[in-house]
Design a protein around this motif. Structure first.
Motif, PDB file in Angstrom:
ATOM      1  N   ALA A  34       0.839  -1.208   0.000  1.00 28.90           N
ATOM      2  CA  ALA A  34       0.000   0.000   0.000  1.00 28.90           C
ATOM      3  C   ALA A  34       0.869   1.253   0.000  1.00 28.90           C
ATOM      4  O   ALA A  34       1.988   1.258   0.525  1.00 28.90           O
ATOM      5  CB  ALA A  34      -0.915  -0.001   1.220  1.00 28.90           C
ATOM      6  N   TRP A  35       0.349   2.319  -0.592  1.00 27.72           N
ATOM      7  CA  TRP A  35       1.040   3.603  -0.591  1.00 27.72           C
ATOM      8  C   TRP A  35       0.040   4.744  -0.684  1.00 27.72           C
ATOM      9  O   TRP A  35      -1.128   4.534  -1.048  1.00 27.72           O
ATOM     10  CB  TRP A  35       2.054   3.697  -1.736  1.00 27.72           C
ATOM     11  CG  TRP A  35       1.528   3.388  -3.111  1.00 27.72           C
ATOM     12  CD1 TRP A  35       1.620   2.200  -3.784  1.00 27.72           C
ATOM     13  CD2 TRP A  35       0.793   4.273  -3.990  1.00 27.72           C
ATOM     14  NE1 TRP A  35       1.012   2.284  -5.012  1.00 27.72           N
ATOM     15  CE2 TRP A  35       0.502   3.549  -5.169  1.00 27.72           C
ATOM     16  CE3 TRP A  35       0.372   5.592  -3.897  1.00 27.72           C
ATOM     17  CZ2 TRP A  35      -0.206   4.105  -6.243  1.00 27.72           C
ATOM     18  CZ3 TRP A  35      -0.328   6.153  -4.957  1.00 27.72           C
ATOM     19  CH2 TRP A  35      -0.607   5.414  -6.118  1.00 27.72           C
ATOM     20  N   ASP A 139      -5.493  -4.576  -6.649  1.00 25.61           N
ATOM     21  CA  ASP A 139      -4.898  -3.263  -6.418  1.00 25.61           C
ATOM     22  C   ASP A 139      -5.639  -2.227  -7.248  1.00 25.61           C
ATOM     23  O   ASP A 139      -6.019  -2.485  -8.399  1.00 25.61           O
ATOM     24  CB  ASP A 139      -3.415  -3.271  -6.830  1.00 25.61           C
ATOM     25  CG  ASP A 139      -2.534  -3.974  -5.819  1.00 25.61           C
ATOM     26  OD1 ASP A 139      -3.077  -4.537  -4.848  1.00 25.61           O
ATOM     27  OD2 ASP A 139      -1.306  -3.957  -6.004  1.00 25.61           O
ATOM     28  N   MET A 176      -4.738   7.151  -2.677  1.00 27.57           N
ATOM     29  CA  MET A 176      -4.460   5.884  -2.005  1.00 27.57           C
ATOM     30  C   MET A 176      -4.331   4.810  -3.079  1.00 27.57           C
ATOM     31  O   MET A 176      -5.249   4.618  -3.878  1.00 27.57           O
ATOM     32  CB  MET A 176      -5.587   5.540  -1.029  1.00 27.57           C
ATOM     33  CG  MET A 176      -5.741   6.552   0.100  1.00 27.57           C
ATOM     34  SD  MET A 176      -7.091   6.143   1.244  1.00 27.57           S
ATOM     35  CE  MET A 176      -8.509   6.663   0.275  1.00 27.57           C
ATOM     36  N   SER A 179      -2.270  -1.798  -2.704  1.00 29.68           N
ATOM     37  CA  SER A 179      -3.223  -2.642  -1.960  1.00 29.68           C
ATOM     38  C   SER A 179      -3.959  -1.873  -0.870  1.00 29.68           C
ATOM     39  O   SER A 179      -4.596  -2.481  -0.004  1.00 29.68           O
ATOM     40  CB  SER A 179      -2.464  -3.813  -1.324  1.00 29.68           C
ATOM     41  OG  SER A 179      -1.620  -3.335  -0.283  1.00 29.68           O
ATOM     42  N   CYS A 180      -3.895  -0.546  -0.895  1.00 29.34           N
ATOM     43  CA  CYS A 180      -4.365   0.277   0.235  1.00 29.34           C
ATOM     44  C   CYS A 180      -5.799  -0.046   0.652  1.00 29.34           C
ATOM     45  O   CYS A 180      -6.107  -0.112   1.843  1.00 29.34           O
ATOM     46  CB  CYS A 180      -4.239   1.755  -0.121  1.00 29.34           C
ATOM     47  SG  CYS A 180      -4.271   2.858   1.314  1.00 29.34           S
ATOM     48  N   GLN A 181      -6.705  -0.260  -0.309  1.00 32.01           N
ATOM     49  CA  GLN A 181      -8.109  -0.499   0.045  1.00 32.01           C
ATOM     50  C   GLN A 181      -8.307  -1.879   0.687  1.00 32.01           C
ATOM     51  O   GLN A 181      -9.247  -2.075   1.460  1.00 32.01           O
ATOM     52  CB  GLN A 181      -9.006  -0.350  -1.184  1.00 32.01           C
ATOM     53  CG  GLN A 181      -8.930   1.013  -1.851  1.00 32.01           C
ATOM     54  CD  GLN A 181      -9.158   2.166  -0.885  1.00 32.01           C
ATOM     55  OE1 GLN A 181      -9.954   2.077   0.050  1.00 32.01           O
ATOM     56  NE2 GLN A 181      -8.448   3.271  -1.097  1.00 32.01           N
ATOM     57  N   THR A 183      -5.600  -3.774   2.338  1.00 28.31           N
ATOM     58  CA  THR A 183      -4.731  -4.059   3.478  1.00 28.31           C
ATOM     59  C   THR A 183      -4.713  -2.951   4.516  1.00 28.31           C
ATOM     60  O   THR A 183      -4.171  -3.135   5.608  1.00 28.31           O
ATOM     61  CB  THR A 183      -3.292  -4.317   2.998  1.00 28.31           C
ATOM     62  OG1 THR A 183      -2.793  -3.139   2.342  1.00 28.31           O
ATOM     63  CG2 THR A 183      -3.253  -5.493   2.026  1.00 28.31           C
ATOM     64  N   TRP A 184      -5.282  -1.800   4.185  1.00 30.03           N
ATOM     65  CA  TRP A 184      -5.382  -0.684   5.119  1.00 30.03           C
ATOM     66  C   TRP A 184      -6.825  -0.219   5.216  1.00 30.03           C
ATOM     67  O   TRP A 184      -7.644  -0.515   4.344  1.00 30.03           O
ATOM     68  CB  TRP A 184      -4.483   0.481   4.676  1.00 30.03           C
ATOM     69  CG  TRP A 184      -3.034   0.232   4.956  1.00 30.03           C
ATOM     70  CD1 TRP A 184      -2.255  -0.752   4.415  1.00 30.03           C
ATOM     71  CD2 TRP A 184      -2.196   0.951   5.861  1.00 30.03           C
ATOM     72  NE1 TRP A 184      -0.971  -0.689   4.928  1.00 30.03           N
ATOM     73  CE2 TRP A 184      -0.908   0.359   5.814  1.00 30.03           C
ATOM     74  CE3 TRP A 184      -2.389   2.045   6.698  1.00 30.03           C
ATOM     75  CZ2 TRP A 184       0.156   0.818   6.577  1.00 30.03           C
ATOM     76  CZ3 TRP A 184      -1.324   2.505   7.454  1.00 30.03           C
ATOM     77  CH2 TRP A 184      -0.069   1.899   7.402  1.00 30.03           C
TER      78      TRP A 184
END
Length: 209
Positions: A34-35, A139, A176, A179-181, A183-184
């Motif tokens: 994620a980033w 992603d 965002m 994998s942000c949605q 894994t975060w």
């Protein structure tokens, strides 16, 4: 609908709406693929845009079932699907610029726009990921342009860990990605401080909500 006064930014004293370059955007790696990319003040004249959106968008108040109760969603909402005209030309320009900037990395354009109107510090959105649709398994990217008074956007690993805080308002951009949605999670918490009104515009690719 109650009117909420916007305290203007000392750094945004212009009614001329203008998007800056995306070249200055800065990436922070969050981990687990994620980033986030952040660009403060991407849109100048954003306070004028806030006033126009607040008064002209057909906002709706929603109610949702929570356990055995039906409660008011603590913010106003609007949504523009693929092919629908956005409520201001600068939002169309923003979506086009984001699609061009991330074309190689994302591989598809941003096509929808969801708007949230946080009227004061009592309005909020709980911890969540945008996992309705493809965001649950692929992603993707969600780009958020914030106008109005800054509110904190918090991000945390879905499995627990340190929280990242970013105050966003007055034309700030956050993207965002990766994998942000999945894994975060992110949220806009309620604020006991005197919080002015804010509108966030979330640009998403097709099939992500």
């Amino acid at each position: 609908m109650t009117a909420h006064h916007l305290q203007g930014s000392l750094f945004d004293q212009t009614d001329e709406l203008r998007l800056g370059s995306l070249d200055g955007i800065r990436r922070t790696t969050l981990g687990a693929g994620a980033w986030i990319d952040v660009l403060p003040g991407w849109l100048t004249g954003s306070d004028a845009l806030f006033e126009q959106l607040a008064s002209e968008v057909p906002w709706r108040a929603e109610r949702r079932k929570m356990y055995d109760n039906v409660i008011d969603v603590p913010r106003l909402l609007a949504f523009y699907g693929a092919g629908e005209e956005l409520p201001h030309p600068v939002l169309t320009q923003a979506r086009r610029a984001l699609s061009a900037h991330y074309a190689e990395e994302l591989g598809e354009p941003f096509v929808t726009a969801g708007l949230c109107h946080y009227r004061d510090g009592r309005d909020s959105v709980a911890w969540h990921g945008d996992r309705i649709g493809r965001g649950a398994r692929e992603d993707t990217m969600v780009a958020i342009l914030s106008v109005g008074s800054p509110r904190d956007l918090l991000l945390r690993p879905a499995r627990g860990g340190e929280t990242v805080r970013r105050p966003l308002g007055h034309g700030d951009l956050i993207v965002m990605g990766g994998s942000c949605q999945r894994t975060w999670e992110h949220c806009v918490p309620k604020s006991a401080r005197a919080a002015g009104p804010r509108i966030s515009v979330q640009f998403r690719p097709c099939g992500v909500r």
